[in-house]
Scaffold this active site. Structure first.
Site, mmCIF file in Angstrom:
data_model
loop_
_atom_site.group_PDB
_atom_site.id
_atom_site.type_symbol
_atom_site.label_atom_id
_atom_site.label_comp_id
_atom_site.label_asym_id
_atom_site.label_seq_id
_atom_site.Cartn_x
_atom_site.Cartn_y
_atom_site.Cartn_z
ATOM 1 N N ALA A 337 20.137 42.331 -28.314
ATOM 2 C CA ALA A 337 20.674 43.427 -27.501
ATOM 3 C C ALA A 337 22.218 43.498 -27.704
ATOM 4 C CB ALA A 337 20.346 43.444 -25.882
ATOM 5 N N ASP A 338 22.928 44.629 -27.885
ATOM 6 C CA ASP A 338 24.405 44.848 -27.767
ATOM 7 C C ASP A 338 24.682 45.291 -26.446
ATOM 8 O OD1 ASP A 338 25.654 44.796 -30.893
ATOM 9 O OD2 ASP A 338 23.575 45.194 -30.745
ATOM 10 N N ARG A 339 24.073 45.889 -25.782
ATOM 11 C CA ARG A 339 24.406 46.120 -24.283
ATOM 12 C C ARG A 339 23.073 46.388 -23.461
ATOM 13 N NH1 ARG A 339 29.454 49.580 -22.280
ATOM 14 N NH2 ARG A 339 30.466 48.779 -24.253
ATOM 15 N N ALA A 347 20.518 48.904 -25.442
ATOM 16 C CA ALA A 347 21.203 49.408 -26.814
ATOM 17 C C ALA A 347 20.934 48.183 -27.955
ATOM 18 C CB ALA A 347 22.625 49.735 -26.561
#
Length: 451
Positions: A337-339, A347
């Site tokens: 995950a990036d966010r 995201a």
């Protein structure tokens, strides 16, 4: 020997140029924030945890080498317009190495200075629509040279002024680094945490600028060990949760996307950390990794990393993932995950949403593996996560070869958002596995208990 994405000692930082993998292993020197901005924006280094580490460590290098001495250390004027990623950095650490199929390298086989790094980017790195924030040169406030000694009134700034100038310098550099790539939240979280610590330290009675500088460097250096420790905890929690879903002693097949291993972190990895734990326990049958177009992080990085560590892996086309879920009896889908928004929407690399939908259809648990630094409780849901769009040339060209009609219109988002209700396995953090819609509250409760 395990692959390293980051090599650091006080005053010196180098990163593995991931644009050149798997053909070559080459480390690039990062002498400060400007070079860190370029290697992040051009994706020489990538992965949300690694981005945060490289950015913060570049600041530690500047502080250790005295780059904050002198006023007006600016942020590489108009940096948001993007720097071409093919310049190298004045000599490579460890030279060039020709990687074999198993990842072994003949260290020092080439002493290339690093020119022409932009394999796959063709010099267009950083021109995407979301990265063009820009920082005007000369906006930083450095610590004035020639500081006076005690009792030399008027010959230089007071200790309090020096501390304030150092604090302003760090804030300016962090603001600049945050413009490199907008979607991953880890760097933002670390920047906020560091600035909060500095505010507290700077109010300590009698603190001097050298003392404050040392505290900042020590804090940043501690992030490397913490990231590795967090990844090992993620691996343990994730493997335990997956294995409780299968018969005792059974082995599992995992499908993963993009790269979430040692190359994306300080070591071990998030989703690949779970894979490594399963492999170490003798419970991993095979990993299926997608190629992850258009940057091919799966074929260039994940496949390379797993082959290097002798973990059984099969490479598949992105478009084969849904078919592979049934054909290869996939037991779980693991992504990074990036966010992660407050409601659990996530995201991650473009293509993650399609995998989640296919996993739901095939009744396969879908997991997101991420450190708590990837969680953003200030963003209510995924629709409010800023989305980076990369240059169209990254889709139409591959290592200089044109793959599409010249002038074709291109939409090339770097990420997509997976709704929380598709994350059926849970969100795996260093503190445990949580239902995605409950992860923010659960982690707040853990923090309140001191866990």
């Amino acid at each position: 020997m395990a692959l390293e994405s980051i090599r650091y000692r006080r005053g010196s930082l180098s990163v593995l140029n991931q644009l050149l993998l798997p053909e070559r292993i080459r480390y690039e020197r990062v002498g400060g924030a400007e070079r860190a901005w370029t290697v992040i924006n051009s994706m020489e280094v990538r992965g949300a945890p690694a981005i945060a580490l490289v950015a913060c460590l570049s600041l530690a290098v500047e502080l250790a080498t005295g780059a904050d001495a002198g006023a007006g250390t600016g942020g590489d004027g108009d940096a948001g317009t993007g720097a071409a990623g093919g310049t190298g950095a004045g000599g490579d650490v460890g030279g060039d190495a020709n990687a074999g199929a198993g990842g072994d390298a003949d260290a020092g086989a080439d002493t290339s200075t690093g020119a022409g790094v932009g394999a796959g980017t063709d010099g267009d790195a950083g021109t995407g629509t979301s990265t063009g924030v820009g920082v005007d040169a000369g906006t930083g406030t450095g610590v004035g040279a020639g500081t006076g000694t005690d009792g030399d009134a008027g010959t230089g700034p007071s200790p309090g002024a020096e501390v304030a100038a150092l604090e302003a310098f760090v804030q300016q550099r962090l603001r600049f680094l945050l413009t490199a790539r907008p979607t991953a939240v880890n760097l933002l979280r670390e920047a906020e945490r560091l600035q909060e610590l500095i505010r507290g330290w700077s109010r300590s009675p009698g603190i001097t600028a050298p003392e404050l500088r040392e505290r900042i460097i020590e804090h940043i250096e501690g992030l490397l060990a913490k990231d590795r420790q967090d990844n090992e905890s993620i691996g343990a929690y994730g493997a335990q949760d997956i294995l409780r879903r299968v018969p005792p002693g059974a082995t599992v097949t995992i499908l993963t996307h993009c790269n979430t291993g040692s190359l994306a972190t300080a070591g071990y990895g998030t989703a690949l950390g779970i894979v490594r734990t399963l492999h170490a326990q003798g419970r991993l049958r095979r990993v299926l990794c997608t190629e992850t177009r258009p940057y091919n992080q799966g074929s260039r990085l994940t496949a390379f990393e797993l082959c290097h560590d002798h973990i059984p892996v099969t490479l598949i086309a992105d478009s084969a993932a849904a078919a592979a879920m049934g054909e290869h009896r996939v037991d779980a889908v693991l992504v990074g995950a990036d966010r992660v928004a407050a409601n659990g929407d996530t995201a991650n690399k473009i293509g993650t949403l399609a995998l989640a939908l296919a996993a739901r259809h095939n009744r396969i648990p879908f997991y997101v593996a991420a450190p708590t630094s990837s969680l953003d409780p200030m963003v209510p849901n995924g629709s409010l996560i800023p989305m980076e769009e990369r240059p169209g040339r990254e889709l139409t060209h591959l290592q200089g070869l044109c793959l599409a009609p010249p002038g074709i219109d291109v939409w090339n988002p770097a990420f997509d958002v997976t709704p929380h209700d598709l994350i059926t396995g849970g969100v795996v953090t260093e503190r445990g596995v949580f239902p995605p819609g409950d992860v923010t509250r659960a982690l707040s409760a853990c923090a309140a208990r001191g866990q």
